[in-house]
Design a protein around this motif. Structure first.
Motif, PDB file in Angstrom:
ATOM      1  N   ALA A 273       0.802  -1.218   0.000  1.00  0.00           N
ATOM      2  CA  ALA A 273       0.000   0.000   0.000  1.00  0.00           C
ATOM      3  C   ALA A 273       0.838   1.273   0.000  1.00  0.00           C
ATOM      4  O   ALA A 273       0.335   2.361  -0.285  1.00  0.00           O
ATOM      5  CB  ALA A 273      -0.934   0.009   1.217  1.00  0.00           C
ATOM      6  N   MET A 274       2.151   1.140   0.306  1.00  0.00           N
ATOM      7  CA  MET A 274       2.958   2.333   0.507  1.00  0.00           C
ATOM      8  C   MET A 274       3.139   3.213  -0.735  1.00  0.00           C
ATOM      9  O   MET A 274       3.147   4.447  -0.612  1.00  0.00           O
ATOM     10  CB  MET A 274       4.322   1.946   1.086  1.00  0.00           C
ATOM     11  CG  MET A 274       4.236   1.352   2.492  1.00  0.00           C
ATOM     12  SD  MET A 274       3.151   2.267   3.627  1.00  0.00           S
ATOM     13  CE  MET A 274       3.993   3.840   3.709  1.00  0.00           C
ATOM     14  N   PRO A 275       3.291   2.665  -1.945  1.00  0.00           N
ATOM     15  CA  PRO A 275       3.431   3.579  -3.099  1.00  0.00           C
ATOM     16  C   PRO A 275       2.276   4.552  -3.230  1.00  0.00           C
ATOM     17  O   PRO A 275       2.484   5.755  -3.472  1.00  0.00           O
ATOM     18  CB  PRO A 275       3.509   2.618  -4.292  1.00  0.00           C
ATOM     19  CG  PRO A 275       4.092   1.372  -3.731  1.00  0.00           C
ATOM     20  CD  PRO A 275       3.499   1.258  -2.349  1.00  0.00           C
ATOM     21  N   SER A 276       1.054   4.065  -3.065  1.00  0.00           N
ATOM     22  CA  SER A 276      -0.097   4.965  -3.227  1.00  0.00           C
ATOM     23  C   SER A 276      -0.229   5.923  -2.050  1.00  0.00           C
ATOM     24  O   SER A 276      -0.646   7.071  -2.217  1.00  0.00           O
ATOM     25  CB  SER A 276      -1.383   4.148  -3.385  1.00  0.00           C
ATOM     26  OG  SER A 276      -1.594   3.311  -2.279  1.00  0.00           O
ATOM     27  N   ILE A 277       0.153   5.465  -0.848  1.00  0.00           N
ATOM     28  CA  ILE A 277       0.074   6.342   0.325  1.00  0.00           C
ATOM     29  C   ILE A 277       1.134   7.439   0.242  1.00  0.00           C
ATOM     30  O   ILE A 277       0.837   8.626   0.404  1.00  0.00           O
ATOM     31  CB  ILE A 277       0.236   5.523   1.630  1.00  0.00           C
ATOM     32  CG1 ILE A 277      -0.984   4.614   1.837  1.00  0.00           C
ATOM     33  CG2 ILE A 277       0.405   6.458   2.832  1.00  0.00           C
ATOM     34  CD1 ILE A 277      -0.862   3.673   3.019  1.00  0.00           C
ATOM     35  N   LEU A 278       2.384   7.052  -0.038  1.00  0.00           N
ATOM     36  CA  LEU A 278       3.449   8.050  -0.134  1.00  0.00           C
ATOM     37  C   LEU A 278       3.241   8.974  -1.326  1.00  0.00           C
ATOM     38  O   LEU A 278       3.681  10.129  -1.305  1.00  0.00           O
ATOM     39  CB  LEU A 278       4.809   7.356  -0.238  1.00  0.00           C
ATOM     40  CG  LEU A 278       5.234   6.482   0.941  1.00  0.00           C
ATOM     41  CD1 LEU A 278       6.664   5.986   0.739  1.00  0.00           C
ATOM     42  CD2 LEU A 278       5.105   7.215   2.266  1.00  0.00           C
ATOM     43  N   GLY A 279       2.555   8.467  -2.335  1.00  0.00           N
ATOM     44  CA  GLY A 279       2.287   9.284  -3.510  1.00  0.00           C
ATOM     45  C   GLY A 279       1.400  10.479  -3.218  1.00  0.00           C
ATOM     46  O   GLY A 279       1.355  11.439  -3.996  1.00  0.00           O
ATOM     47  N   GLN A 280       0.683  10.441  -2.100  1.00  0.00           N
ATOM     48  CA  GLN A 280      -0.183  11.553  -1.719  1.00  0.00           C
ATOM     49  C   GLN A 280       0.543  12.609  -0.890  1.00  0.00           C
ATOM     50  O   GLN A 280      -0.010  13.674  -0.611  1.00  0.00           O
ATOM     51  CB  GLN A 280      -1.367  11.033  -0.902  1.00  0.00           C
ATOM     52  CG  GLN A 280      -2.237  10.028  -1.650  1.00  0.00           C
ATOM     53  CD  GLN A 280      -3.320   9.474  -0.746  1.00  0.00           C
ATOM     54  OE1 GLN A 280      -4.299  10.151  -0.442  1.00  0.00           O
ATOM     55  NE2 GLN A 280      -3.143   8.247  -0.292  1.00  0.00           N
ATOM     56  N   ALA A 281       1.787  12.293  -0.471  1.00  0.00           N
ATOM     57  CA  ALA A 281       2.533  13.209   0.389  1.00  0.00           C
ATOM     58  C   ALA A 281       3.093  14.385  -0.404  1.00  0.00           C
ATOM     59  O   ALA A 281       3.324  14.297  -1.613  1.00  0.00           O
ATOM     60  CB  ALA A 281       3.685  12.464   1.065  1.00  0.00           C
ATOM     61  N   SER A 282       3.311  15.482   0.307  1.00  0.00           N
ATOM     62  CA  SER A 282       4.001  16.634  -0.286  1.00  0.00           C
ATOM     63  C   SER A 282       5.512  16.466  -0.134  1.00  0.00           C
ATOM     64  O   SER A 282       6.286  16.879  -0.995  1.00  0.00           O
ATOM     65  CB  SER A 282       3.559  17.922   0.401  1.00  0.00           C
ATOM     66  OG  SER A 282       2.155  18.054   0.379  1.00  0.00           O
ATOM     67  N   ALA A 283       5.923  15.852   0.988  1.00  0.00           N
ATOM     68  CA  ALA A 283       7.335  15.596   1.262  1.00  0.00           C
ATOM     69  C   ALA A 283       7.414  14.412   2.217  1.00  0.00           C
ATOM     70  O   ALA A 283       6.431  14.053   2.873  1.00  0.00           O
ATOM     71  CB  ALA A 283       8.007  16.822   1.865  1.00  0.00           C
ATOM     72  N   LEU A 284       8.607  13.802   2.292  1.00  0.00           N
ATOM     73  CA  LEU A 284       8.807  12.627   3.125  1.00  0.00           C
ATOM     74  C   LEU A 284       9.919  12.907   4.132  1.00  0.00           C
ATOM     75  O   LEU A 284      10.941  13.521   3.796  1.00  0.00           O
ATOM     76  CB  LEU A 284       9.168  11.418   2.258  1.00  0.00           C
ATOM     77  CG  LEU A 284       8.142  11.089   1.168  1.00  0.00           C
ATOM     78  CD1 LEU A 284       8.660  10.005   0.238  1.00  0.00           C
ATOM     79  CD2 LEU A 284       6.811  10.656   1.794  1.00  0.00           C
ATOM     80  N   LEU A 285       9.724  12.443   5.357  1.00  0.00           N
ATOM     81  CA  LEU A 285      10.638  12.760   6.456  1.00  0.00           C
ATOM     82  C   LEU A 285      11.357  11.508   6.949  1.00  0.00           C
ATOM     83  O   LEU A 285      10.735  10.477   7.203  1.00  0.00           O
ATOM     84  CB  LEU A 285       9.852  13.397   7.611  1.00  0.00           C
ATOM     85  CG  LEU A 285      10.584  13.582   8.945  1.00  0.00           C
ATOM     86  CD1 LEU A 285      11.743  14.580   8.781  1.00  0.00           C
ATOM     87  CD2 LEU A 285       9.609  14.071  10.022  1.00  0.00           C
ATOM     88  N   VAL A 286      12.680  11.606   7.091  1.00  0.00           N
ATOM     89  CA  VAL A 286      13.477  10.558   7.726  1.00  0.00           C
ATOM     90  C   VAL A 286      14.275  11.211   8.848  1.00  0.00           C
ATOM     91  O   VAL A 286      14.850  12.286   8.666  1.00  0.00           O
ATOM     92  CB  VAL A 286      14.410   9.854   6.712  1.00  0.00           C
ATOM     93  CG1 VAL A 286      15.287  10.828   5.976  1.00  0.00           C
ATOM     94  CG2 VAL A 286      15.250   8.785   7.410  1.00  0.00           C
ATOM     95  N   SER A 287      14.297  10.570  10.009  1.00  0.00           N
ATOM     96  CA  SER A 287      15.032  11.133  11.140  1.00  0.00           C
ATOM     97  C   SER A 287      15.677  10.016  11.956  1.00  0.00           C
ATOM     98  O   SER A 287      15.129   8.918  12.076  1.00  0.00           O
ATOM     99  CB  SER A 287      14.095  11.956  12.041  1.00  0.00           C
ATOM    100  OG  SER A 287      13.069  11.142  12.584  1.00  0.00           O
TER     101      SER A 287
END
Length: 418
Positions: free
Chosen positions: A290-304
């Protein structure tokens, strides 16, 4: 080439080794898996399996999975993890030869996550089967134990270092998932050759038609949505993320979405309520598909990640996922992970553990025009294809195996390729 994939964790648990096994099968390796009974992350044996069971099943991708008894990890406390780890070492060493009787393997491929002690059993099986043993080092031991505070006793840490050195020296090839690991591993490896082999991206991102069933379950607001996806634990420095969210509360259109689960889930939910952080939401955990479609809706992605010299040597697997998603990345970390994001041109970074710097990075990205954000996304995809694409890395892995089995004299400890 007959390859035994050796890992305490495997499907239906969600780990990258599942897809690596599939990719190896796709490039011509005859794959068999030896693993335990699935129980991660909730600590209870999955429905349809029994902790004390010896079982065999055929995976849909066409390879056989052998399972040995495994004590569930429970609530992941120290005692529970000790018996969980010990049970797989003993089961794989004592029962593994029985379930694999009559089978020949050219090579045993160990996915070297926790527990590192599982490699001892793999080396034992390698002796019995007259097979080469390749260990894919995913964590630095004992450094990671000390960095996370899980073990503080110097005597215990020294004992762990001695066991790790024995494992490295009795392996035929060591693969490291980060260039930052090389010096530490070399110090313990003796003459065992070392190769850099990063974690590949997820196969789900190789398909244009992704699973959209869960996309609507994530309630994204109309605004600038920053998504963090993955384990919600102490190493991920999520306290820094909440502190940054508090600093940007007046920007009503910026939302932070924490997708996943982990040891800090309950604490995070409590802190979000206590601080009244309406700009932070936690929709839960979703399957890889499911992650491609979910992340596809994001404006930006965060890693910390937290600020630690050992932690900074690793490349979080979510970076590969983020690059493949084609979205701008905000990297609140140091070291190797920060290098990848900077080198790719796919986002902006800031120092680990610095909430003010993270808040500024978020606001900086938020202020960029759409065309610049889209360019970052395209650069991320290009870098992913060049460095982390699964089929490409599977072919390289098979080449390493073939060279090792051919006993190529050029394949030496000094031949560390990047």
């Amino acid at each position: 080439m007959k390859v035994l994939v050796f890992s305490q964790y495997f499907w239906p648990e969600s780990f990258r080794i599942n897809e690596v096994a599939e990719s190896l099968q796709a490039v011509g390796c005859e794959v068999t898996v030896l693993t335990g009974q699935p129980n991660y992350p909730h600590g209870k044996t999955f429905e349809g399996y029994r902790a004390s069971q010896i079982s065999q099943e055929m995976h849909a991708k066409g390879y056989i999975i052998h399972r040995v008894p495994l004590i569930p990890r429970g609530k992941a406390k120290a005692v529970g993890l000790f018996f969980n780890y010990l049970s797989f070492v003993l089961s794989s060493a004592l029962i593994g030869p029985f379930v694999l009787r009559g089978q020949k393997f050219d090579l045993i491929f160990v996915c070297g996550m926790s527990p590192f002690t599982q490699s001892v059993s793999a080396i034992w099986l390698g002796k019995l089967k007259k097979a080469k043993v390749v260990v894919w080092v995913q964590d630095l031991w004992p450094e990671s134990l000390e960095a996370t505070g899980f073990v503080k006793n110097k005597t215990v840490l020294s004992a762990v270092a001695a066991v790790v050195s024995w494992i490295y020296r009795h392996s035929d090839l060591l693969l490291v998932q980060s260039k930052g690991f090389i010096s530490s591993v070399q110090n313990k490896a003796g003459s065992t050759p070392i190769k850099y082999h990063p974690n590949p991206g997820e196969l789900a991102f190789n398909h244009t038609a992704s699973d959209t069933r869960h996309a609507s379950a994530v309630s994204f607001n109309n605004g600038f949505n920053i998504v963090f996806a993955g384990n919600l634990g102490t190493v991920q420095a999520l306290d820094t993320v909440l502190d940054a969210a508090e600093q940007i509360k007046e920007h009503a259109d910026i939302n932070i979405v924490l997708i996943g689960s982990g040891s800090l889930t309950t604490w995070l939910e409590s802190e979000i309520r206590r601080r009244n952080l309406r700009n932070v939401s936690m929709p839960g955990r979703f399957p890889v598909e499911a992650m491609p479609s979910i992340l596809g809706q994001a404006s930006a992605l965060l890693v910390s990640l937290c600020r630690d010299p050992i932690i900074s040597k690793t490349i979080p697997s979510k970076i590969q996922v983020y690059l493949a998603a084609g979205k701008p990345i905000i990297a609140s970390l140091d070291g190797e992970g920060a290098r990848v994001v900077e080198e790719s041109g796919a986002g902006i970074g800031c120092s680990a553990g610095n909430s003010t710097a993270l808040a500024h990075a978020i606001l900086k990205l938020h202020a960029l025009p759409t065309n610049e954000l889209e360019l970052m996304g395209r650069k991320g995809i290009e870098y992913y294809q060049q460095h982390f694409e699964p089929a490409m890395l599977a072919r390289r892995l098979r080449e390493y195996f073939s060279t090792l089995l051919a006993s190529d004299p050029s394949f030496t400890a000094k031949d560390v390729k990047f």
